[in-house]
Write an enzyme that holds these catalytic residues in place. Structure first.
Site, PDB file in Angstrom:
ATOM      1  N   ASP A  91      69.976  -6.110  50.882  1.00 19.29           N
ATOM      2  CA  ASP A  91      70.054  -5.785  49.487  1.00 19.29           C
ATOM      3  C   ASP A  91      71.491  -5.030  48.968  1.00 19.29           C
ATOM      4  O   ASP A  91      71.909  -5.080  48.200  1.00 19.29           O
ATOM      5  CB  ASP A  91      68.899  -5.508  48.975  1.00 19.29           C
ATOM      6  N   HIS A 169      25.352  22.244  38.889  1.00 16.89           N
ATOM      7  CA  HIS A 169      24.580  21.322  39.528  1.00 16.89           C
ATOM      8  C   HIS A 169      23.931  20.307  38.670  1.00 16.89           C
ATOM      9  O   HIS A 169      22.719  19.977  38.758  1.00 16.89           O
ATOM     10  CB  HIS A 169      23.424  22.096  40.339  1.00 16.89           C
ATOM     11  N   SER A 293      30.322  -3.281  22.529  1.00 17.97           N
ATOM     12  CA  SER A 293      29.635  -4.084  23.669  1.00 17.97           C
ATOM     13  C   SER A 293      29.740  -5.576  23.177  1.00 17.97           C
ATOM     14  O   SER A 293      29.488  -5.594  21.817  1.00 17.97           O
ATOM     15  CB  SER A 293      28.448  -3.537  23.933  1.00 17.97           C
ATOM     16  N   SER A 294      29.890  -6.642  23.990  1.00 17.84           N
ATOM     17  CA  SER A 294      29.600  -7.844  23.373  1.00 17.84           C
ATOM     18  C   SER A 294      28.419  -8.136  23.080  1.00 17.84           C
ATOM     19  O   SER A 294      28.236  -9.321  22.211  1.00 17.84           O
ATOM     20  CB  SER A 294      30.134  -8.784  24.576  1.00 17.84           C
ATOM     21  N   ARG A 333      65.754   5.282  63.101  1.00 15.38           N
ATOM     22  CA  ARG A 333      65.009   4.356  61.948  1.00 15.38           C
ATOM     23  C   ARG A 333      64.328   3.282  62.044  1.00 15.38           C
ATOM     24  O   ARG A 333      64.483   2.479  63.211  1.00 15.38           O
ATOM     25  CB  ARG A 333      66.151   4.160  60.822  1.00 15.38           C
ATOM     26  N   SER A 338      61.707   1.311  53.808  1.00 15.76           N
ATOM     27  CA  SER A 338      62.157   0.276  52.599  1.00 15.76           C
ATOM     28  C   SER A 338      61.208  -0.415  51.599  1.00 15.76           C
ATOM     29  O   SER A 338      61.138  -0.354  50.513  1.00 15.76           O
ATOM     30  CB  SER A 338      63.047  -0.642  53.195  1.00 15.76           C
TER      31      SER A 338
HETATM   32  O1  LIG Z   1      73.551   0.133  56.896  1.00 17.35           O
HETATM   33  C1  LIG Z   1      72.733  -0.608  57.630  1.00 17.35           C
HETATM   34  O2  LIG Z   1      72.187  -1.878  57.163  1.00 17.35           O
HETATM   35  C2  LIG Z   1      72.118  -0.250  58.960  1.00 17.35           C
HETATM   36  C3  LIG Z   1      70.846  -1.089  59.244  1.00 17.35           C
HETATM   37  N1  LIG Z   1      69.482  -0.477  58.799  1.00 17.35           N
HETATM   38  C4  LIG Z   1      69.382  -0.624  57.480  1.00 17.35           C
HETATM   39  N2  LIG Z   1      69.335   0.350  56.678  1.00 17.35           N
HETATM   40  C5  LIG Z   1      68.766  -0.038  55.263  1.00 17.35           C
HETATM   41  N3  LIG Z   1      68.486  -1.551  54.729  1.00 17.35           N
HETATM   42  C6  LIG Z   1      68.706  -2.231  56.044  1.00 17.35           C
HETATM   43  C7  LIG Z   1      68.967  -2.089  57.187  1.00 17.35           C
HETATM   44  N4  LIG Z   1      68.713  -3.165  57.931  1.00 17.35           N
HETATM   45  C8  LIG Z   1      68.422  -4.145  57.075  1.00 17.35           C
HETATM   46  N5  LIG Z   1      68.426  -3.577  55.842  1.00 17.35           N
HETATM   47  C9  LIG Z   1      68.006  -4.405  54.410  1.00 17.35           C
HETATM   48  O3  LIG Z   1      66.935  -3.862  53.920  1.00 17.35           O
HETATM   49  C10 LIG Z   1      66.097  -4.593  53.063  1.00 17.35           C
HETATM   50  C11 LIG Z   1      64.599  -4.593  53.367  1.00 17.35           C
HETATM   51  O4  LIG Z   1      63.907  -5.363  52.655  1.00 17.35           O
HETATM   52  P1  LIG Z   1      62.193  -5.089  52.221  1.00 17.35           P
HETATM   53  O5  LIG Z   1      61.531  -5.191  53.603  1.00 17.35           O
HETATM   54  O6  LIG Z   1      61.963  -6.090  51.145  1.00 17.35           O
HETATM   55  O7  LIG Z   1      62.376  -3.631  51.992  1.00 17.35           O
HETATM   56  C12 LIG Z   1      66.484  -5.992  53.443  1.00 17.35           C
HETATM   57  O8  LIG Z   1      67.422  -6.426  52.512  1.00 17.35           O
HETATM   58  C13 LIG Z   1      67.472  -5.982  54.799  1.00 17.35           C
HETATM   59  O9  LIG Z   1      68.369  -6.656  55.043  1.00 17.35           O
HETATM   60  C14 LIG Z   1      70.438  -0.625  60.907  1.00 17.35           C
HETATM   61  O10 LIG Z   1      70.910  -1.623  61.613  1.00 17.35           O
HETATM   62  O11 LIG Z   1      70.484   0.550  61.356  1.00 17.35           O
END
Ligand SMILES: O=C(O)C[C@H](Nc1ncnc2c1ncn2[C@@H]1O[C@H](COP(=O)(O)O)[C@@H](O)[C@H]1O)C(=O)O
Length: 460
Positions: A91, A169, A293-294, A333, A338
């Protein structure tokens, strides 16, 4: 058989849509994407303004055109992004392509490679969520809470001196006033509203693992923490210097905890209002044309407060779940945040809907002072506390020699219904000072209110 048309699954997008539409501007996917474009664009503006990576400042007209990308963000951009994401399956990458595409249209190809430079997706996402959530809270949720508080405060003041039997109470207890009881709720919610207003909105902007690694390699001489801080604070957010790839989301856990707390206080209000209506203390004003009420034509049901009760529970369930899950992320992460954060709007939506219904419910009730008065008059035994306390004071002052006043009153009143006549007779025969006796003889359940009326002055 005709094909059943596609339908929204969430009632927030169906029957309740009108009550929550305003939130969509910030907490929908399109609202998030607009904020992402804003962050990408503002990063471009920052970089060029500071001639980073050998770039040169844009003209004011170019900056204006760039900012129009998010200020005029609309359906065409939403559709473009949907098409692009179907290909990228990422995205934020789709947003980057959108910005590059527009740069090209604007004749700004020379800065195309600065788009998203040194950024990881989370750099864009976390700032976008901080922006959209703070805007939703400040522009939509808090103002709606304030409308509820205004309505409650008006009633608290109007009814500050209207006596009401208390029910600890669920049993008859020392009287209060209806206004004072509502003031208690206002006081609680005002405190929480202040805490919500003071919530921090933290942002990180430090690359793939929070180390500025790509930044330093690309430009070893720049003061990257200072740049990051200036950029984040320039967006009106609080800078978080020390994170993994993701902003740690502690501010979100704190905020959702507070909203959830407010939800629970509002839930307490909704169930108390329901109970007051149930025992006749408030009369509901029938809505013209509406049906209660119905099958039972006489009924007016407290559906506004019941709807609020259910939606407050749903909101808290979602916000509590977000607060719990967002603060953990495996190693540097995982992507659970997300998916979870896509439901922030749902959590706020159920709460906003509940606020709307409470506001409507409060506008459709009249206080039945006659019912409150009759109830007080049926419960003279609540004066037992007053009598035993006065006797104790008289004994202490040497004006009475009555032994164990509490037991005496317990014997007279516990589990019994007493009327005015019995209590007057009992008090008349008491061996206490004249002034105290007179005070007790003049007391009725409707005047045994302590400082109820005055306490309403503590309303913030
Ligand atoms: O900058 C990066 O992208 C780094 C990457 N980490 C990511 N960070 C943020 N978004 C990412 C990451 N990875 C995937 N995606 C994309 O997030 C979307 C997840 O979709 P959903 O599960 O519907 O929330 C969905 O669109 C995913 O494609 C890493 O490899 O650490």
């Amino acid at each position: 058989m005709t094909e059943f048309p596609a339908q929204p699954l969430s009632p927030l997008d169906g029957r309740y849509r009108p009550a929550v539409t305003a939130l969509g501007e910030y907490l929908s996917e399109a609202g998030l994407n607009r904020a992402r474009v804003q962050v990408e664009v503002e990063w471009l503006v920052y970089l060029t303004e500071h001639s980073m990576f050998g770039s040169s400042p844009l003209t004011p007209a170019e900056i204006e055109q760039l900012r129009a990308l998010y200020l005029d963000f609309g359906q065409a951009d939403i559709d473009w992004l949907a098409e692009k994401e179907a290909v990228t399956r990422h995205d934020v990458k789709a947003v980057e392509y959108l910005v590059r595409h527009r740069l090209s249209e604007l004749g700004l190809d020379r800065i195309a490679e600065l788009t998203h430079i040194a950024c990881t997706s989370e750099d864009i996402n976390n700032l976008s969520y901080a922006l959209t959530v703070s805007q939703a809270v400040r522009a939509i949720w808090l103002p709606k809470l304030r409308l509820v508080l205004d309505s409650l405060r008006t009633k608290a003041v109007d009814f500050r001196a209207v006596p009401m039997l208390a029910r600890t109470h669920g049993q008859p207890a020392t009287p209060t006033t209806m206004g004072r009881e509502l003031a208690v709720t206002v006081y609680r919610l005002e405190r929480i509203a202040l805490q919500i207003e003071a919530n921090e909105y933290l942002g990180k902007f430090s690359g793939a693992t929070g180390t500025f690694a790509a930044h330093v390699v690309a430009d070893p001489d720049a003061d990257w923490p200072a740049i990051s801080r200036e950029f984040v604070e320039g967006l009106g957010l609080d800078w978080n210097p020390l994170t993994t790839q993701i902003e740690s989301h502690d501010w979100q856990a704190e905020l959702y905890g507070k909203i959830s707390h407010a939800n629970r206080v509002l839930h307490n209000l909704a169930t108390d209002m329901w109970t007051y209506i149930s025992i006749g203390y408030f009369r509901q004003i029938p809505v013209a044309g509406a049906t209660g009420s119905s099958t039972m034509p006489h009924k007016v049901n407290p559906i506004r407060f019941e709807n609020a009760e259910a939606n407050l529970e749903l909101s808290s369930a979602i916000l509590d779940s977000l607060a719990a899950t967002l603060v953990t992320s495996r190693l540097q992460r995982d992507l659970t945040d997300s998916s979870a954060q896509r439901n922030i709007g749902v959590g706020f939506g159920h709460s906003l809907l509940a606020l709307d219904n409470i506001l409507g419910g409060l506008g459709q009730i009249d206080l039945a002072e006659d019912v409150l008065a009759a109830d007080l008059d049926h419960n003279w035994e609540v004066l037992a506390e007053a009598i035993q306390t006065v006797i104790r004071a008289e004994v202490t002052a040497g004006r009475s020699s009555i032994e164990d006043p509490y037991a005496l009153l317990k014997e007279l009143t516990r589990g019994k219904r007493l009327g005015q006549a019995e209590l007057v007779e009992f008090v008349s025969r008491l061996d206490i000072g004249d002034a105290a006796k007179q005070r007790l003889l003049e007391l009725t359940p409707a005047t045994y209110l302590g400082l109820s009326d005055d306490l309403v002055d503590y309303l913030p």
